[in-house]
Every structure is written in structure tokens, then in C-alpha cells.
Design an enzyme around this catalytic site. Structure first.
Site, mmCIF file in Angstrom:
data_model
loop_
_atom_site.group_PDB
_atom_site.id
_atom_site.type_symbol
_atom_site.label_atom_id
_atom_site.label_comp_id
_atom_site.label_asym_id
_atom_site.label_seq_id
_atom_site.Cartn_x
_atom_site.Cartn_y
_atom_site.Cartn_z
ATOM 1 N N ILE A 709 0.812 -1.221 0.000
ATOM 2 C CA ILE A 709 0.000 0.000 0.000
ATOM 3 C C ILE A 709 0.843 1.268 0.000
ATOM 4 O O ILE A 709 0.303 2.371 -0.037
ATOM 5 C CB ILE A 709 -0.965 0.023 1.201
ATOM 6 C CG1 ILE A 709 -0.202 -0.075 2.523
ATOM 7 C CG2 ILE A 709 -2.003 -1.057 1.068
ATOM 8 C CD1 ILE A 709 -1.095 0.066 3.750
ATOM 9 N N GLY A 710 2.159 1.134 0.019
ATOM 10 C CA GLY A 710 2.991 2.328 -0.005
ATOM 11 C C GLY A 710 4.453 1.985 0.035
ATOM 12 O O GLY A 710 4.845 0.854 0.319
ATOM 13 N N GLY A 712 8.509 4.105 0.622
ATOM 14 C CA GLY A 712 9.248 5.319 0.903
ATOM 15 C C GLY A 712 10.735 5.059 0.833
ATOM 16 O O GLY A 712 11.183 3.975 0.442
ATOM 17 N N PHE A 714 12.816 4.525 3.130
ATOM 18 C CA PHE A 714 13.364 3.571 4.074
ATOM 19 C C PHE A 714 12.675 2.212 4.017
ATOM 20 O O PHE A 714 13.046 1.306 4.761
ATOM 21 C CB PHE A 714 13.279 4.117 5.497
ATOM 22 C CG PHE A 714 14.204 5.277 5.740
ATOM 23 C CD1 PHE A 714 15.455 5.320 5.144
ATOM 24 C CD2 PHE A 714 13.820 6.334 6.550
ATOM 25 C CE1 PHE A 714 16.311 6.392 5.368
ATOM 26 C CE2 PHE A 714 14.678 7.403 6.778
ATOM 27 C CZ PHE A 714 15.923 7.432 6.178
ATOM 28 N N GLY A 715 11.668 2.045 3.183
ATOM 29 C CA GLY A 715 11.053 0.733 3.143
ATOM 30 C C GLY A 715 9.714 0.704 2.440
ATOM 31 O O GLY A 715 9.343 1.632 1.731
ATOM 32 N N VAL A 717 5.418 -0.540 2.746
ATOM 33 C CA VAL A 717 4.323 -0.682 3.696
ATOM 34 C C VAL A 717 3.293 -1.641 3.117
ATOM 35 O O VAL A 717 2.829 -1.462 1.984
ATOM 36 C CB VAL A 717 3.669 0.671 4.012
ATOM 37 C CG1 VAL A 717 2.577 0.493 5.063
ATOM 38 C CG2 VAL A 717 4.718 1.677 4.499
ATOM 39 N N LYS A 731 5.343 -1.823 8.159
ATOM 40 C CA LYS A 731 6.408 -1.103 7.472
ATOM 41 C C LYS A 731 7.688 -1.938 7.557
ATOM 42 O O LYS A 731 8.274 -2.091 8.622
ATOM 43 C CB LYS A 731 6.630 0.271 8.106
ATOM 44 C CG LYS A 731 7.693 1.115 7.442
ATOM 45 C CD LYS A 731 7.767 2.476 8.130
ATOM 46 C CE LYS A 731 8.829 3.352 7.535
ATOM 47 N NZ LYS A 731 8.907 4.674 8.225
ATOM 48 N N ASP A 835 9.744 15.914 10.037
ATOM 49 C CA ASP A 835 9.384 15.566 8.654
ATOM 50 C C ASP A 835 7.874 15.603 8.458
ATOM 51 O O ASP A 835 7.282 14.666 7.923
ATOM 52 C CB ASP A 835 9.933 14.186 8.294
ATOM 53 C CG ASP A 835 9.925 13.943 6.781
ATOM 54 O OD1 ASP A 835 9.904 14.932 6.012
ATOM 55 O OD2 ASP A 835 9.940 12.775 6.367
#
Length: 997
Positions: A709-710, A712, A714-715, A717, A731, A835
């Protein structure tokens, strides 16, 4: 008899002596009072402005001080525009002969002292354009001779004191640009001496008092930029001496009576913009023969415009923008005929109405003084009359968004003073005339979205002031003339996309050193290689070359284009390896899809974020992050000759060395794992549910891409379902990224003890070894069913616009602000998020916002300062949201989070990302949003989705303005000027109370 006269003479002598003594004493009072005033004044020029205020001369000779001839008492103080600051001393009340006090256009602050009421001879009080605060002193009512009260452009609050009703000589009240509240006081209608009432740009509400119609001497009435509602009272039409009637930017409604224009024979300025007026504009407006400015924009006026303007010979500005004027009759635009008699006309704006029909030839007979002429967003058709070339003083000419057909008349070459010329989104055909090169002053030129054909004239090279050119979505063909790339002033946008241009990109492209955005995409026939000279375009942030036939490799010289943020080279014939220097650029989006690239895909920079990079359709690529699902890169077979006898010893030696390195690396790795586990042991296991790798594997169907589902930096999800917990988001850290472990530790530490309704709820932190022996780290959260704020603000083009109204956005803002307030002031130690951005704000089933992703967070200990998870921090946050001081090396701080929140709030209101393509040449989201405070229309700046869903109680615009002010206060450039999150929460909740009454 003689003795009687002698007594009289003696009495007269005594009176003279007493008067002389009093005068001397009062002279000393003035002297002392002036020195007391000086002691409170800050002179930035080191005493330059008030250097004469000393004992070396009589105070009547001091700069700005004027005295009466008889008694040498101070009657006039004029310290206007001297750059002075400080406060106004209460001793000013002792200058009892003072008639005029002028401190205008300085930076005085503090309250206006009540002692000012002692100036019973005062006639003129001019304190405008300062920073005075507090209330207007009611004691001014004791100044019975007061005629002019000018205290505009300050920070005054409260109401206009009712005691002012006793000032029977008052001619002018000017309180423009303060924070005054309440309604327009009714008692003002009893001050029949008033000639000027200026209360613009305050917070006055209510309706216009009916008894203002009693002010028969009134010449100037400015009630604009308040919150006044209701209709114009009929009594106002009794003010036959009015020169100015300004009601703009309020909530007035109703229609103008047929006799409106007959009631104001002296009216020069009529301002009615940004209200809710309806109905037809009365023909009697044509009787306002003294009018120089008539503005009706941003109302709901409708019907056919039948006013005869021919008698308005002094008219300079006429504005109908954003109404519903029009009837569909064949002679729709005939009103322009009467305007040809207005020889002083300079501005004619009729944008966004319902005008139909054709633009008649007699438009060329309008005033030769015309410099602004806009008819955008109507339904005009037919040709653009060649007579338009007669308006030789035009600086802005815009016919965007109509249905004009036929060619662009060559006579436009006569408009040599044009600075902005826009014919976009029509149905124009034919070629672009060569006479375009005569527009030597033009800086914005838009011919986009038409049916223009032929080649791009080389005469564009003569437009040496051109900053922005849009020719996209036409049928232009042929080569791009090199002369166009030699217009060095092009700095905002050059868009030639969606045409049929062919041939190579000229090497002169490198001369566009100041250009920010270049789009030559989807021309199909553009070929040859990308010229290496493009690297000289050092200001480029957005480069779109997709949809062409470009070949060869990506030029290595592009390494020096360090400002690039978006690069799209997709759907070309490019080949070779993807250069690793792209990892080092500040790219937020890179599209290399559907080319012929080969070799290993880089892993870092933009390549580490699956949502930021696309490489589909390159069958020869390998490697990259797992999400891209490229094949593994194979190890090349070694040449047989490699194992020749001459190399055996070298290979053995290298092998031994490699083994030693491997052993050392293993030892280092194990020690590192020990350090990591030691660090993780700081997290009490009882704080979290214990979940194994196997359980997570089962919960996600083996980390199936269907559950992804996502992603970024760093990893990745995944969505999953865990027994006894339910829906979760998992995550999984990408440990190839060197910062992933630090991010994992930071997030676990930050979330282990904090609990708040508006923070993501972490279920557990997992650190183990997977079944293949690899290190595995994951964070498990409660799943937020409505995803992140990013998708609600900026939905994908494939999906329909999500319903996200103003009240929902306000409540999300309150949620986020509450979370930050908790992190900053209620956590021990303080947590700084570092962030904050839309993708890190998650929304649950009830649209409650939860702040997440604490991978860059920091702890602040008052005795220790900011915590660091590594020796090299780098700049925290995301471009556009990170506070400007971070880029200068400043420590992370709560004020940095406040800045990010301010940008986020402005993004939620405008619908624009802080990195939007429009924010170039000094424009940014703060300046864009602040336009609503300077009187520009809310409809232009705010997200249209908000405007479609009005608030029931009609407070939409006021709430939007108030929210913009909060966003601006949070995103001030200097950290010390930003407000704190506690105040933000309180002010946002006050807005919610207003909206939900």
C-alpha cells in the site's frame, strides 16, 4: 475719578504680570513635555532626526516643532516620515496649545495614551501608518475642536468609542487597516459635520446603519474589506455629495435599484467587488458622468449589459470580472460601441462572464489610452478583429478560454507595448504571424491549446524580454528555431509540447541559463541525441522530453544540473546504462520508462523511492529496489584466458585477501548487530506486543505485492491482518538504505511511550532474522482506513476528485496541530518530528488525522539539547516543508515543526504543493496564499474543491482568511517570529467554533 482710573491701571498691570508669569511657566511645561516625549522616541539615525531637540536652542526652533507667535507655546508637531520608533509619552497631554499632532508614517508602538484627551485645542490627530496598539482612547471626546482623526494602518482593537458622538466639529474619521470590531456605530449618523468616513479593512460586522443617510456633507464613504452583511439601505441614496462609495469585500447582497446612477451626480469612484449582489446592472449607471472608476467584479450580476457609457468621458477603469453577465443575443457586445466615446478609458476587464457573440470591429475604436483589455473565459466566437492593432498602448491583452476561430491577425505586431499577450484555449488556426517579433517588450505570451499550424517563427528571437512562452497543444511542425533558444530572458516556462515538431534539439538550448521549466514532450518527431549543452541550463528544475524519438545515452554533462527536481525522458529511444550521477541530483520524480536502457539500476537517491521513479518498459534493466521487480543482475562469465598461468598467483593472492576482508566484515557485522540489539534493548519489550516474522509473513500473504500500500525511502508498507489485533499496516525496512536502521530506532524510541489521539498507534517493533538468514526489521501500526492526507489533497489523475470540504480540512489541521502541541510541550523529553508533510499524516475511518513516520524525529532535553542518531545528520525534512534555517545548518527545533505545519496548512487551503511548477521567479506558496489578505479574490487562490462546498452559516471566506493568517504566522522565515503550536490549536479551534455555530 482719577483714583478710579489709577485703580484700573494697577489692576491691568497685575493681570499682565500674572499672564506673563503663567506664560513663562507654561513655556517651561511645553519644554519639559517635549523632552519627555523625546525620551520615549527611538531614533534609528542616532539622533539625526531629533538632534536639534536639546538645550542649545529654544524648543520653538526644534525640528518639527512650531509655536504660536504670541505666547511661544507649541501649536504644531510634525514628525512625519522620519523613521522614528518608540512610544508616545503621556506628557503629550500637557501641550495644551497643540492644534496638530502628526506622527504619521513611522513605527511608533504601544497604546495611544489617555492623556491625549487633555489637548482641548487639538484639531488634527494624524497617527496613521504606525504600530499603535490597544483601544482608541475615549478621552479624545474631550478634544471638542477635533476635526480630523487619522489613525489608520495601525493595530488598534475594540470599537470606535461612543463618546465620539459629542465631537460636533468632526470632519474626518479614518481608521483604515486596524483590527476594530463590532458594527459600524449608529451614532456616526448623528455627526452631521462628517465629510469623510473611512473604516476599510477592519473586522466590522452587522449591517450598514440606516442613519448614515443623514450625513449630507459626506463625500468619502469607505466601508470596504469588512464583514458587513445585509443590503444597501435606501437612505444611502440620499448622499448626493458622495465622491467615493466603496463597499467592496463584504457580504452585501440584493440588487441595485434602477435609479442608482441618478442619485450620485458627483460620484467618481464606485467599488462594489466581492459581494453577493445580483440582478441586472441598471442603465442609470450611464448617468454617473463624473465617474473615473467603476468596479462590479466578483458578484452575481446577470443579464444583458445595456448601459450607455458614452457620457462617462472621464472613465478610466471598468471592471466586470467574475459575474454572470450575458444574454446570448446577437448584439451581446454592442455595449463596447458606447465605450468608444470614453476617451480616458485605460482598463476594461470582463473575465468569466457569459458573454457570447462576436467581438465587433469597432473594438479598435476604443481609447488609445487602453492598456489593460481582458475578456477571458467567456463564450465569444468568430475572428479576432484586425482593428485590435489600433490599441497601440495595450500592455495586457487577453482573450483566453473563448471560442475564437480564424488566424491571429498580423496587426498584433503594432502592439509594441504589450507585456502580456494571451490567446490560449481557443480554436484559432493558421500560422503564427512573423510580426510577433515586433513585440520587443512582451514577457508572457500564451498561444496554447489552439489549432495553430506551420512553423515556429524565428522572429521570436526578437522578443528579448520574453520570460514565459506557451505554444503547447497545437499543430506546429518543422524544426525548433535556434533563435528561440537564444532568448536569454526565458526564465519561467517554455512549453512546446504536444505539437508535431521534428529534427534535433538545437545545441543553442544551453543558452537558456535562467529557465526553470522546459517542456518539449510529445512531439513524436523530435530525434537525434539530447545535446550535451543542456547542462548549461543550470536553473532548470523541471525538464519534460517524453514522447519523442530521442536516441543515444543520457549526457554525462547533465551531472551538473543540480537543481533538477522532475525529469521525464520516457517513451523515447534512449539507450545505454542509466548513469549513477542521477542518484546525486535533487530529483523528486524521475521517469525513464519505455526506452532501451540496459544494465544495473542504481539504488540510492531518487532510485530508492518507488513512488518517485519509473522504469517500466526497459527490458534490459536489472537490479534496483525490490518493489520495481526487476530481474537480478547476472554475474558475467569470465573469459577463459583470464585463468592464464600468468594470473594464477594474482588470483590466489586476491582470494586470500578477499577471505580476510570477508572475515573482518563478518566480525564487524556481528558487532554492529550487537550494538543494534543493545540499542533496541532500550525499548522495553513489555511496551509492545511480541509478533514473529512468521506471523507477519502470513498476515501479508508472503508480503505479496497485492498487499503493498505504499513505499518510501526507508522501506515498504503492506496491509495485513493479525489475529487478536485486526487490520494493521506493516512497514518493512529496506536495510540497503544506510539510514534505515537509524530511522527504525528513532521511530521505535519516539513512539514507545507517547500516547495521543492524533498520533499513529504502534503495535510493535520487530527485529529478527528471516528464514533466509537476512536481517529483518519492521514496524507494525494500526491501519488507517482512509490512507494519507496526500491522496486527499492530490488524488491521482485516474481517480475522481475526493470530497474534502473546508470543515474536514480544518479539523485535520486541528488534529495535526494538537499532536505537535503534545509532542512539543507535554512529552518528556520533547519530541521534534522533523518531517511533517501530507504523506506522513494518516486518516482513520472517521477522518481523524494521526501524525506518523517518526523516522527522522529527535528528542530535545533541556540539559542536553538535541539528540542525534548518527554523527552526520544532514538536512532534516522534505524539500518545500523543511524550515529554511535547516538548510543553513541550524539545529532541529520545535520552530522547524511549526514552519512545516504552516506550509502544510497553506497547502491544504490552496491545493498547491510547495514545490508546484507555478512557484518560480520568487513566487512561493506563502506569497501565493497571502494574496487573499491583500484584497485579491479568494476564488483564484483557494482550492476550488473547498469553494464548491460552502459553509452553511456563510463564514467561508472569513474562516479561509483566518486560516491563511495562521499558516503565514507559522511559516515566517525567521524562527523567532513563528507562533507556537499551543496558540495555533487555540486559534484553529476558535475558527471551528465560528464555522459550527
Amino acid at each position: 475719578m482719577m483714583s478710579f482710573w489709577l485703580v484700573l491701571q494697577q489692576l491691568a498691570l497685575i493681570i499682565i504680570l500674572i499672564s506673563t508669569t503663567d506664560a513663562l511657566n507654561n513655556n517651561e511645561t511645553d519644554h519639559v513635555s517635549l523632552l519627555a516625549m523625546k525620551s520615549k522616541i527611538l531614533d534609528p539615525f542616532g539622533g539625526g532626526a531629533l538632534s536639534s531637540w536639546n538645550e542649545s536652542s529654544h524648543f520653538c526652533n526644534w525640528e518639527g516643532v512650531f509655536c504660536g507667535k504670541r505666547h511661544k507655546r507649541v501649536t504644531f508637531i510634525n514628525l512625519r516620515s522620519l523613521g522614528l520608533s518608540g512610544t508616545l509619552s503621556p506628557h503629550v497631554g500637557n501641550l495644551t496649545f497643540l492644534r496638530t499632532l502628526c506622527l504619521a508614517n513611522n513605527t511608533f508602538y504601544g497604546e495611544i495614551p489617555n492623556e491625549i484627551g487633555g489637548l482641548y485645542r487639538l484639531e488634527v490627530l494624524a497617527l496613521q501608518r504606525n504600530n499603535f496598539q490597544g483601544r482608541i482612547p475615549a478621552s479624545l471626546s474631550r478634544c471638542s475642536n477635533l476635526m480630523f482623526v487619522r489613525i489608520g494602518y495601525n493595530n488598534l482593537v475594540g470599537t470606535i468609542p461612543e463618546e465620539f458622538s459629542s465631537l460636533s466639529m468632526l470632519k474626518e474619521i479614518n481608521v483604515h487597516e486596524n483590527n476594530l470590531t463590532g458594527g459600524i456605530p449608529k451614532f456616526l449618523g448623528n455627526i452631521t459635520s462628517l465629510e469623510s468616513l473611512i473604516v476599510s479593512n477592519n473586522l466590522f460586522g452587522g449591517t450598514i446603519p440606516n442613519n448614515l443617510g443623514q450625513l449630507k456633507n459626506l463625500a468619502l464613504l469607505y466601508l470596504d474589506q469588512n464583514q458587513i452583511s445585509g443590503m444597501i439601505p435606501s437612505s444611502l441614496y440620499n448622499l448626493s455629495n458622495l465622491n467615493v462609495l466603496s463597499l467592496a469585500f463584504n457580504h452585501l447582497h440584493g440588487s441595485l435599484p434602477p435609479y442608482f446612477g441618478n442619485m450620485f451626480p458627483h460620484l467618481q469612484l464606485l467599488q462594489l467587488p466581492v459581494n453577493n449582489f445580483t440582478g441586472q446592472l441598471p442603465n442609470s449607471i450611464g448617468n454617473l458622468t463624473k465617474a473615473t472608476m467603476l468596479t462590479f467584479n466578483r458578484n452575481e450580476f446577470s443579464g444583458k449589459l445595456t448601459i450607455d457609457f458614452s457620457k462617462l468621458v472621464n472613465l478610466r477603469i471598468l471592471n466586470f470580472n467574475f459575474n454572470n453577465l450575458g444574454s446570448g443575443d446577437f448584439d451581446e457586445m454592442h455595449f463596447l460601441k458606447s465605450l468608444t466615446n470614453c476617451s480616458s478609458l485605460e482598463t476594461l476587464n470582463a473575465v468569466r462572464n457569459q458573454f457570447r457573440g462576436v467581438l465587433p470591429d469597432f473594438v479598435g475604436n476604443l481609447s488609445s489610452n487602453m492598456n489593460f483589455f481582458t475578456l477571458d473565459s467567456n463564450q465569444l466566437q468568430g475572428r479576432i478583429p484586425p482593428t485590435i492593432g489600433n490599441l497601440v498602448n495595450l500592455s495586457l491583452f487577453s482573450l483566453n478560454d473563448n471560442k475564437f476561430t480564424g488566424p491571429i491577425p498580423s496587426t498584433i505586431g503594432k502592439l509594441q507595448k504589450l507585456q502580456r499577450f494571451s490567446l490560449g484555449r481557443n480554436q484559432l488556426s493558421g500560422t503564427i504571424p512573423d510580426s510577433i517579433g515586433n513585440l520587443s517588450l512582451v514577457n508572457e505570451l500564451y498561444f496554447n491549446n489552439n489549432n495553430l499550424e506551420g512553423t515556429i517563427p524565428s522572429s521570436f528571437g526578437n522578443c528579448q524580454k520574453l520570460a514565459s512562452l506557451r505554444l503547447e497543444q497545437n499543430n506546429l511542425s518543422g524544426n525548433i528555431p535556434k533563435e528561440l533558444f537564444q532568448v536569454s530572458t526565458l526564465s519561467i516556462l517554455l512549453n512546446l509540447s504536444h505539437n508535431h515538431l521534428s529534427g534535433p534539439l538545437p545545441s543553442e538550448i544551453g543558452e537558456l541559463k535562467s529557465l526553470v521549466a522546459l517542456d518539449i514532450s510529445n512531439n513524436n518527431d523530435l530525434s537525434d541525441e539530447i545535446p550535451g549543452s543542456i547542462s548549461s541550463c543550470t536553473s532548470l528544475q523541471f525538464l519534460f522530453l517524453q514522447g519523442n524519438m530521442l536516441r543515444g545515452s543520457i549526457p554525462m554533462s547533465m551531472e551538473f544540473m543540480r537543481g533538477l527536481q522532475i525529469l521525464d525522458l520516457s517513451s523515447n529511444n534512449l539507450s545505454g546504462q542509466i548513469p549513477t550521477f542521477l542518484e546525486k541530483l535533487s530529483l523528486i520524480n524521475l521517469n525513464l520508462s519505455f526506452n532501451d536502457f540496459n544494465g544495473e539500476l542504481p539504488l540510492h537517491g531518487v532510485f530508492a523511492n518507488s513512488t518517485s521513479v519509473s522504469v517500466y518498459g526497459n527490458d534490459k534493466l536489472c537490479g534496483g529496489i525490490p518493489f520495481l521487480q526487476l530481474p537480478r543482475c547476472s554475474i558475467k562469465k569470465l573469459n577463459r584466458n583470464f585463468f592464464s598461468s600468468k594470473r594464477i598467483y594474482a588470483i590466489v593472492g586476491a582470494s586470500i585477501l578477499g577471505i580476510l576482508i570477508l572475515i573482518s566484515s563478518l566480525v564487524f557485522y556481528l558487532r554492529k548487530r550487537k550494538r543494534v540489539s543493545t540499542t533496541l534493548e532500550l525499548l522495553p519489550k513489555e511496551s509492545f506486543v511480541q509478533i514473529s516474522y512468521g506471523e507477519l509473513l502470513n498476515a501479508t500473504d508472503g508480503f505479496s505485492s497485492s498487499n503493498l500500500i505504499g513505499a518510501g525511502g526507508f522501506g515498504f508498507v503492506y496491509r495485513g491482518v493479525l489475529d487478536h489485533i485486526g487490520d494493521v499496516a506493516i512497514k518493512v525496512l529496506n536495510l540497503v538504505n544506510p539510514g534505515a536502521t537509524r530511522s527504525f530506532i528513532a521511530e521505535c524510541k519516539a513512539l514507545k511511550n507517547i500516547r495521543h489521539r492524533n498520533l499513529v498507534k504502534i503495535v510493535t517493533c520487530c527485529s529478527s532474522i528471516d528464514f533466509q538468514g537476512n536481517e529483518f526489521k519492521a514496524l507494525v501500526y494500526k491501519l488507517m482506513m482512509n490512507g494519507n492526507l496526500e491522496k486527499w489533497l492530490h488524488p491521482c489523475q485516474e481517480t475522481s476528485r475526493l470530497e474534502f470540504n473546508l470543515l474536514q480540512r480544518l479539523r485535520v489541521a486541528i488534529d495535526v496541530a494538537s499532536a505537535l502541541d503534545y509532542l512539543h510541550y507535554q512529552c518528556k523529553p520533547t519530541v521534534i518530528h522533523c518531517d511533517l508533510k501530507p504523506s506522513n499524516i494518516l486518516l482513520d475511518q472517521q477522518m481523524v488525522a494521526h501524525v506518523g513516520d517518526f523516522g527522522l524525529s529527535r528528542f530535545f532535553h533541556p540539559e542536553m539539547g538535541i539528540s542525534h542518531h548518527s554523527s552526520s545528520m544532514g538536512v532534516m525534512g522534505t524539500v518545500g516543508y523543511a524550515a529554511p534555517e535547516y538548510g543553513l545548518g541550524s539545529e532541529m527545533s520545535m520552530k522547524g515543526d511549526v514552519y512545516s505545519f504552516g506550509v502544510l496548512l497553506l497547502e491544504m487551503l490552496t491545493g498547491k504543493r510547495p514545490t508546484d511548477l507555478m512557484f518560480v521567479d520568487g513566487l512561493n506558496i506563502r506569497i501565493f496564499a497571502s494574496q487573499v489578505l491583500a484584497g485579491n479574490a479568494i476564488e483564484i487562490v483557494m482550492d476550488p474543491t473547498i469553494l464548491k462546498n460552502d459553509i452553511v452559516n456563510g463564514q467561508r471566506d472569513n474562516c479561509l482568511i483566518a486560516m491563511v493568517k495562521i499558516g503565514l504566522a507559522c511559516s515566517e522565515e525567521l524562527p523567532q517570529n513563528r507562533i507556537c503550536m499551543t496558540d495555533v490549536v487555540r486559534e484553529l479551534q476558535q475558527i471551528e467554533n465560528v464555522m459550527c455555530k
